[in-house]
Design a protein around this motif. Structure first.
Motif, PDB file in Angstrom:
ATOM      1  N   ARG A 104      47.896  56.901  48.838  1.00 36.48           N
ATOM      2  CA  ARG A 104      47.364  58.095  49.393  1.00 36.48           C
ATOM      3  C   ARG A 104      46.043  58.430  49.285  1.00 36.48           C
ATOM      4  O   ARG A 104      45.304  58.993  50.264  1.00 36.48           O
ATOM      5  CB  ARG A 104      48.310  59.361  49.179  1.00 36.48           C
ATOM      6  N   ALA A 105      45.517  58.144  48.139  1.00 34.89           N
ATOM      7  CA  ALA A 105      44.167  58.573  47.785  1.00 34.89           C
ATOM      8  C   ALA A 105      43.300  57.498  48.727  1.00 34.89           C
ATOM      9  O   ALA A 105      42.124  57.864  49.197  1.00 34.89           O
ATOM     10  CB  ALA A 105      43.784  58.553  46.324  1.00 34.89           C
ATOM     11  N   GLU A 106      43.553  56.347  48.582  1.00 35.48           N
ATOM     12  CA  GLU A 106      42.872  55.214  49.098  1.00 35.48           C
ATOM     13  C   GLU A 106      42.913  55.834  50.887  1.00 35.48           C
ATOM     14  O   GLU A 106      41.680  55.429  51.476  1.00 35.48           O
ATOM     15  CB  GLU A 106      43.596  53.912  49.020  1.00 35.48           C
ATOM     16  N   GLU A 107      43.916  56.172  51.335  1.00 36.00           N
ATOM     17  CA  GLU A 107      43.994  56.378  52.814  1.00 36.00           C
ATOM     18  C   GLU A 107      43.093  57.555  53.201  1.00 36.00           C
ATOM     19  O   GLU A 107      42.340  57.431  54.105  1.00 36.00           O
ATOM     20  CB  GLU A 107      45.444  56.777  53.026  1.00 36.00           C
ATOM     21  N   LEU A 171      39.823  58.074  40.689  1.00 40.88           N
ATOM     22  CA  LEU A 171      40.271  57.755  42.218  1.00 40.88           C
ATOM     23  C   LEU A 171      39.102  58.375  43.062  1.00 40.88           C
ATOM     24  O   LEU A 171      38.666  58.078  44.104  1.00 40.88           O
ATOM     25  CB  LEU A 171      41.548  58.423  42.520  1.00 40.88           C
ATOM     26  N   LEU A 172      38.482  59.304  42.365  1.00 36.65           N
ATOM     27  CA  LEU A 172      37.337  60.046  43.189  1.00 36.65           C
ATOM     28  C   LEU A 172      36.090  59.328  43.211  1.00 36.65           C
ATOM     29  O   LEU A 172      35.310  59.271  44.198  1.00 36.65           O
ATOM     30  CB  LEU A 172      36.953  61.588  42.683  1.00 36.65           C
ATOM     31  N   TYR A 173      35.894  58.620  41.959  1.00 37.63           N
ATOM     32  CA  TYR A 173      34.935  57.687  41.830  1.00 37.63           C
ATOM     33  C   TYR A 173      35.010  56.340  42.784  1.00 37.63           C
ATOM     34  O   TYR A 173      34.141  55.716  43.255  1.00 37.63           O
ATOM     35  CB  TYR A 173      34.710  57.048  40.344  1.00 37.63           C
ATOM     36  N   GLU A 174      36.323  55.967  43.013  1.00 37.94           N
ATOM     37  CA  GLU A 174      36.643  54.911  43.724  1.00 37.94           C
ATOM     38  C   GLU A 174      36.293  55.218  45.021  1.00 37.94           C
ATOM     39  O   GLU A 174      35.570  54.467  45.953  1.00 37.94           O
ATOM     40  CB  GLU A 174      38.195  54.592  43.475  1.00 37.94           C
ATOM     41  N   ALA A 175      36.505  56.485  45.669  1.00 41.05           N
ATOM     42  CA  ALA A 175      36.384  56.692  46.985  1.00 41.05           C
ATOM     43  C   ALA A 175      34.892  56.825  47.378  1.00 41.05           C
ATOM     44  O   ALA A 175      34.355  56.558  48.495  1.00 41.05           O
ATOM     45  CB  ALA A 175      37.279  58.134  47.261  1.00 41.05           C
TER      46      ALA A 175
END
Length: 333
Positions: A104-107, A171-175
């Motif tokens: 979901r975070a990736e999407e 996950l925010l860093y990844e985004a």
């Protein structure tokens, strides 16, 4: 990490010929931990399905199909072959939740990282403040946290919540990295990957499976801290090898093999081989440090480190057969 044409050619010569990417990985990867499986895996798989229905996550678009392609209980079984049914079920629930949360975070965050903020802030509020959930994902996390507090000691539950918050922030860093116009450099890629791995939140469960808590001297020993870092890195880098084709096609940035490919401007098999060399060094250092610290550990301390090793082994054997990484069986170019 840039190389000359001659150096890239030399790297290519070191690659053992293989028909598929999976064969290439099997030929190069050092895996000293033998395959093992928990006998309670079927019950854990049924428990995951029941829990996803009870929390409402199974009704979310794409979740049921994703779970069938990722097999959370299988990964839990391979990682935790000696766990009792209760701990195994909890590990399987957490794996399933993180798979849903990560997808979901990736999407959501791929193009607009700011849109992740409500989802991430809800998770932090639950983990830090015990706030009530407002979404199905939040409800699942809240129930998972309840299970953790029931099974773990207060200190173990606090460590679980801390490591889980670190994963959420990652996950925010990844985004942000995915949305940045320039490719992410290798050092940043591995730093972000260590945060998004989501492996270290499981280590308090490794401790909870032992006869008693680890002493502060064991838990905070510099070698134990290093073992934790090494095992988490190796465990998450191994699936990166098997998912490289899939993530290359989808434009993913945070993948160890793809970071090597960008740095060296080399074919994917060469990049995978370079990533394997880094993983092999990591696993060998893990073995060496474990041998060094083991004589001074309590039985619970030994079991705790064995749980870390289980994640390295489990992620390898799971990645080899899970449908999510079926592209690794495609012929290599």
């Amino acid at each position: 990490m840039s190389t000359t044409h001659e150096e890239r050619a030399a790297l290519a010569q070191d690659v053992i010929p293989a028909t598929t990417l999976a064969d290439l990985i099997d030929a190069h990867l050092y895996m000293p931990f033998p395959f093992r499986r928990n006998p309670h895996e079927p019950a854990a798989a049924a428990g995951v399905d029941q829990w996803l229905r009870a929390t409402g996550l199974s009704e979310e678009p794409g979740v049921s199909a994703m779970i069938s392609h990722t097999r959370p209980a299988e990964l839990a079984s391979y990682n935790s072959p000696d766990a009792d049914p209760g701990v195994l079920q909890l590990v399987a629930h957490q794996i399933a939740y993180q798979f849903v949360f990560d997808d979901r975070a990736e999407e959501v965050g791929r193009h607009r990282p700011g849109q992740l903020l409500p989802m991430l802030c809800e998770s932090i509020a639950i983990l830090r403040d015990g706030a009530p959930p407002g979404t199905p994902l939040g409800a699942a996390l809240s129930d998972l946290y309840r299970q953790i507090r029931e099974r773990c000691t207060p200190a173990q539950a606090a460590r679980w919540a801390w490591k889980s918050r670190e994963y959420v922030h990652g996950l925010l860093y990844e985004a942000v990295a995915q949305a940045h116009p320039s490719p992410v450099r290798a050092g940043l890629c591995t730093s972000i990957r260590s945060l998004t791995a989501g492996v270290e939140p499981f280590y308090p469960l490794c401790e909870a499976a032992q006869p008693c808590e680890l002493t502060p001297g064991e838990l905070h020993h510099p070698l134990m801290q290093r073992l934790s870092r090494l095992s988490a890195d190796a465990a998450v880098w191994i699936p990166d090898l098997f998912s490289a084709v899939k993530e290359q096609r989808s434009g993913e940035m945070i993948n160890l093999a793809l970071a090597y490919q960008r740095a060296h401007q080399c074919p994917l098999p060469v990049a995978v081989t370079l990533a394997i060399q880094q993983i092999n060094r990591t696993i060998r250092e893990f073995e060496r440090l474990y041998d060094e610290i083991k004589p001074g550990l309590s039985p619970s301390g030994v079991g705790y480190v064995e749980g870390m090793a289980g994640w390295i082994r489990g992620c390898y054997y799971w990645s080899r057969t899970v449908p999510r990484y079926a592209d690794a069986a495609a012929p290599v170019g």
